[in-house]
Design an enzyme around this catalytic site. Structure first.
Site, PDB file in Angstrom:
ATOM      1  N   ASP A  20       0.831  -1.204   0.000  1.00 33.75           N
ATOM      2  CA  ASP A  20       0.000   0.000   0.000  1.00 33.75           C
ATOM      3  C   ASP A  20       0.867   1.256   0.000  1.00 33.75           C
ATOM      4  OD1 ASP A  20      -2.113  -1.751   0.408  1.00 33.75           O
ATOM      5  OD2 ASP A  20      -2.033  -1.492   2.588  1.00 33.75           O
TER       6      ASP A  20
HETATM    7  N1  URA Z   1      -1.224  -5.983   4.001  1.00 33.34           N
HETATM    8  C1  URA Z   1      -1.654  -4.714   4.023  1.00 33.34           C
HETATM    9  O1  URA Z   1      -2.635  -4.408   4.671  1.00 33.34           O
HETATM   10  N2  URA Z   1      -0.962  -3.804   3.337  1.00 33.34           N
HETATM   11  C2  URA Z   1       0.131  -4.071   2.610  1.00 33.34           C
HETATM   12  O2  URA Z   1       0.707  -3.184   1.994  1.00 33.34           O
HETATM   13  C3  URA Z   1       0.569  -5.404   2.589  1.00 33.34           C
HETATM   14  C4  URA Z   1      -0.122  -6.343   3.290  1.00 33.34           C
END
Ligand code: URA
Length: 237
Positions: free
Chosen positions: A106
């Site tokens: 993310d």
């Molecule tokens: N899980 C999440 O919530 N975000 C990420 O970036 C990777 C795994």
């Protein structure tokens, strides 16, 4: 095998042979650290380091694997229509090959991100049958109880589907926040954040620290390094 420099540059996708000759004339190409301006010069890309404008050259059929410590605020893509910074910009100095990120982190997640031009390996890593485990260090709101940890480890209902078993190691437990390590085998979108949100402990900070047996280690945020084949094998280890 030694070949004319302009041919090597063209094969690496840098420029047409004609344009490559121009780059050589302009003194933008070096072999083993020495600038070469002579057009007939030969070099062997298998045992010599050829650079164009300071970047080491890679041949088009070469596979490259890069580990990046992604900073928060970078989008896991090669191009962003909204013009935000993209992860590939952080590895450009390492290769002339076009690489793409494997899977995603993310915008607000940091840590280990693999980039490669090897589509086959990227698919294998992301395929559920290989069960590549991913470990994250998370800071979540509030004190996380043993019971909640147990629930998360056994699997919880998330968007109509139960999560696979996870492993959680509590690192610090405070009134305001808790720090822990979580290892999962799935790759659902925002999975870790959603799992903790469901049990009432929103994630405050999230960092991926390992991809299978390949750990991020001391690689500083925003830095990247090329992996060797032995390290690559650790992903499945
Ligand atoms: N899980 C999440 O919530 N975000 C990420 O970036 C990777 C795994």
């Amino acid at each position: 095998m030694a070949e004319r420099l302009q041919k090597i540059l063209a094969r690496a996708g840098i420029a047409s042979r004609r344009a490559a000759e121009e780059l050589i004339r302009q003194g933008k190409v070096s072999v083993d650290g020495q600038v070469v301006t002579e057009l007939g010069t030969r070099a062997d890309p298998a045992c010599q380091t050829i650079c164009c404008e300071g970047k080491p050259l890679s041949l088009a059929d070469e596979k490259i694997y890069i580990l990046l410590n992604k900073p928060v605020g970078y989008v896991t893509t090669v191009r962003d229509p909204q013009g935000r910074p993209v992860v590939t910009a952080l590895v450009k100095h390492l290769t002339t090959l076009r690489v793409f990120p494997v899977g995603r982190l993310d915008l607000d997640t940091e840590g280990a991100l693999l980039l490669t031009n090897d589509g086959e390996l990227a698919q294998r890593i992301q395929h559920p049958s290989f069960e590549v485990r991913k470990s994250y260090e998370a800071v979540v709101a509030g004190p996380l109880s043993r019971e909640t940890i147990r629930q998360l480890e056994q699997g919880i209902e998330l968007e109509g589907r139960r999560t696979w078993p996870a492993r959680i190691r509590a690192l610090a437990r405070g009134k305001k926040e808790s720090r822990l390590e979580i290892t999962i085998h799935e790759g659902r979108k925002r999975q870790v954040r959603k799992m903790f949100a469901v049990v009432g402990h929103p994630v405050l900070r999230l960092k991926r620290i390992a991809y299978g047996g390949l750990v991020l280690g001391a690689l500083p945020t925003g830095q990247a390094r090329i992996l060797d084949p032995r390290e690559l094998a650790r992903i499945f280890g």
